[in-house]
Write a protein that holds these residues in place. Structure first.
Motif, short mmCIF file in Angstrom:
data_model
loop_
_atom_site.label_atom_id
_atom_site.label_comp_id
_atom_site.label_asym_id
_atom_site.label_seq_id
_atom_site.Cartn_x
_atom_site.Cartn_y
_atom_site.Cartn_z
N ARG A 63 -24.18 4.40 27.91
CA ARG A 63 -24.78 4.96 26.70
C ARG A 63 -26.28 4.74 26.62
O ARG A 63 -26.92 5.24 25.69
CB ARG A 63 -24.09 4.36 25.46
CG ARG A 63 -22.64 4.73 25.33
CD ARG A 63 -22.46 6.23 25.11
NE ARG A 63 -23.12 6.65 23.89
CZ ARG A 63 -22.54 6.63 22.69
NH1 ARG A 63 -21.30 6.19 22.56
NH2 ARG A 63 -23.20 7.02 21.64
N VAL A 64 -26.84 4.00 27.55
CA VAL A 64 -28.28 3.78 27.56
C VAL A 64 -28.94 4.99 28.20
O VAL A 64 -28.66 5.31 29.36
CB VAL A 64 -28.64 2.50 28.35
CG1 VAL A 64 -30.15 2.31 28.38
CG2 VAL A 64 -27.98 1.28 27.72
N PRO A 65 -29.81 5.69 27.48
CA PRO A 65 -30.41 6.91 28.02
C PRO A 65 -31.15 6.66 29.32
O PRO A 65 -31.84 5.64 29.49
CB PRO A 65 -31.37 7.35 26.90
CG PRO A 65 -30.83 6.72 25.66
CD PRO A 65 -30.23 5.42 26.11
N ALA A 66 -31.01 7.57 30.25
CA ALA A 66 -31.68 7.45 31.55
C ALA A 66 -33.19 7.35 31.36
O ALA A 66 -33.80 8.10 30.58
CB ALA A 66 -31.34 8.66 32.42
N GLY A 67 -33.79 6.40 32.08
CA GLY A 67 -35.24 6.25 32.05
C GLY A 67 -35.77 5.40 30.92
O GLY A 67 -36.97 5.07 30.91
N VAL A 68 -34.93 5.02 29.96
CA VAL A 68 -35.40 4.19 28.84
C VAL A 68 -35.47 2.73 29.25
O VAL A 68 -36.44 2.04 28.97
CB VAL A 68 -34.49 4.37 27.61
CG1 VAL A 68 -34.94 3.44 26.48
CG2 VAL A 68 -34.51 5.81 27.14
N ALA A 69 -34.44 2.26 29.94
CA ALA A 69 -34.44 0.89 30.48
C ALA A 69 -34.61 0.95 31.99
O ALA A 69 -34.11 1.87 32.65
CB ALA A 69 -33.13 0.18 30.13
N GLU A 70 -35.34 -0.02 32.53
CA GLU A 70 -35.53 -0.05 33.99
C GLU A 70 -34.22 -0.31 34.72
O GLU A 70 -33.96 0.26 35.77
CB GLU A 70 -36.56 -1.14 34.35
CG GLU A 70 -38.01 -0.70 34.27
CD GLU A 70 -38.49 -0.46 32.84
OE1 GLU A 70 -39.47 0.27 32.66
OE2 GLU A 70 -37.86 -0.98 31.90
N LEU A 71 -33.39 -1.20 34.14
CA LEU A 71 -32.14 -1.56 34.78
C LEU A 71 -31.05 -1.78 33.74
O LEU A 71 -31.33 -2.22 32.62
CB LEU A 71 -32.30 -2.86 35.59
CG LEU A 71 -33.10 -2.82 36.89
CD1 LEU A 71 -33.37 -4.24 37.36
CD2 LEU A 71 -32.36 -2.04 37.96
N THR A 72 -29.82 -1.48 34.12
CA THR A 72 -28.67 -1.94 33.36
C THR A 72 -27.83 -2.78 34.30
O THR A 72 -27.55 -2.36 35.43
CB THR A 72 -27.83 -0.76 32.81
OG1 THR A 72 -27.35 0.04 33.89
CG2 THR A 72 -28.65 0.09 31.86
N VAL A 73 -27.47 -3.98 33.86
CA VAL A 73 -26.82 -4.97 34.71
C VAL A 73 -25.43 -5.28 34.17
O VAL A 73 -25.27 -5.46 32.95
CB VAL A 73 -27.67 -6.26 34.77
CG1 VAL A 73 -26.98 -7.33 35.59
CG2 VAL A 73 -29.05 -5.96 35.35
N PRO A 74 -24.40 -5.33 35.04
CA PRO A 74 -23.05 -5.65 34.56
C PRO A 74 -23.00 -7.01 33.88
O PRO A 74 -23.61 -7.97 34.34
CB PRO A 74 -22.21 -5.65 35.85
CG PRO A 74 -23.01 -4.85 36.83
CD PRO A 74 -24.44 -5.10 36.49
N SER A 75 -22.26 -7.09 32.79
CA SER A 75 -22.11 -8.35 32.06
C SER A 75 -20.84 -9.06 32.50
O SER A 75 -19.92 -8.45 33.06
CB SER A 75 -22.05 -8.09 30.56
OG SER A 75 -20.94 -7.27 30.25
N GLY A 76 -20.80 -10.38 32.23
CA GLY A 76 -19.61 -11.17 32.45
C GLY A 76 -19.09 -11.72 31.13
O GLY A 76 -19.48 -11.26 30.06
#
Length: 250
Positions: A63-76
């Motif tokens: 759901r994080v728009p492309a290009g808004v955040a540099e990275l999305t990282v899997p959570s634990g």
């Protein structure tokens, strides 16, 4: 300037889960937009933030728009583990602003104001606090937990500025603090029973808290007064969501 880590793995429970039909607080919609999109958008708009990394499960990351955040990282399943994953994504160095993705009213101005006040002090840890009168003026129907100090009565917020290297050096202590955050007896053991009693009696100042926390963590801690109550308002309960939707006419 600070990099930003958005912690977006918090789950809904009980009535909030039933009312929203979503598992994650970051996906609750306010004004037709998910909270995670609101938080990331505010961070991107802020002048004093640089890279943005979102730590979240797949349902939230998409759901994080492309290009808004540099990275999305899997959570634990572990908050500190998620923090360390985010630091790895940022090379683990520098000043990092942590923000929770359940604060739908956070704004770029509130973020910049906090960073402008905190960064020149070069603290190892800086935490935003908001005076009670500011919160109640903006959110008269909101319910918050307050601490009474000699400087005034304050509530905590959803952002904290931390030196990335400091977290690495004190990982064990930070984990212990987090694990005992809801156990007053254990926290009293870490901070000192006499100190906690004076805190409960309203006999301490912000400077007293900074000094004692700094001694315990082996670094410099700062409490930064913010007059942006938007930083303090999060969605933990159905009442919080109802208050925000009423405020926004949603």
């Amino acid at each position: 300037m600070a990099d930003a880590l958005v912690l977006a793995a918090g789950e809904t429970h009980g009535r909030l889960a039933q009312a929203t039909g979503t598992r994650f607080r970051a996906l609750i919609k306010v004004g037709g937009v998910s909270i995670v999109e609101r938080v990331v958008g505010a961070l991107r708009e802020a002048r004093m933030t640089q890279r943005i990394v979102v730590i979240a499960p797949p349902e939230v990351r998409e759901r994080v728009p492309a290009g808004v955040a540099e990275l999305t990282v899997p959570s634990g399943d572990d908050l500190l583990g998620n923090v360390l994953r985010g630091l790895d994504a940022l090379d683990g160095v520098g000043t990092v602003l942590f923000a929770h993705a359940d604060a739908p009213l956070i704004t770029a101005d509130s973020i910049d104001d906090f960073l402008q006040r905190a960064e020149p002090l070069r603290p190892d840890l800086a935490y935003a606090i908001v005076p009670r009168e500011d919160v109640e003026r903006r959110f008269p129907r909101g319910h918050r937990t307050y601490a009474r100090l000699r400087d005034g009565t304050f509530t905590g917020t959803n952002i904290v500025l931390v030196d990335g290297g400091f977290i690495r050096r004190h990982e064990k202590l930070i984990r212990e603090f987090y694990e005992h955050r809801k156990n007053p007896l254990r926290l009293a053991g870490m901070l000192g029973a006499g100190f906690v009693l004076r805190l409960l009696a309203g006999r301490l100042t912000i400077a007293d808290l900074e000094r004692r926390v700094g001694q315990v963590i082996g670094g410099e801690a700062r409490g930064i007064i913010s007059h942006y109550p938007e930083l303090a308002f999060d969605v933990d309960k159905v009442g919080d969501l109802e208050s925000i939707r009423e405020l926004l006419g949603d």
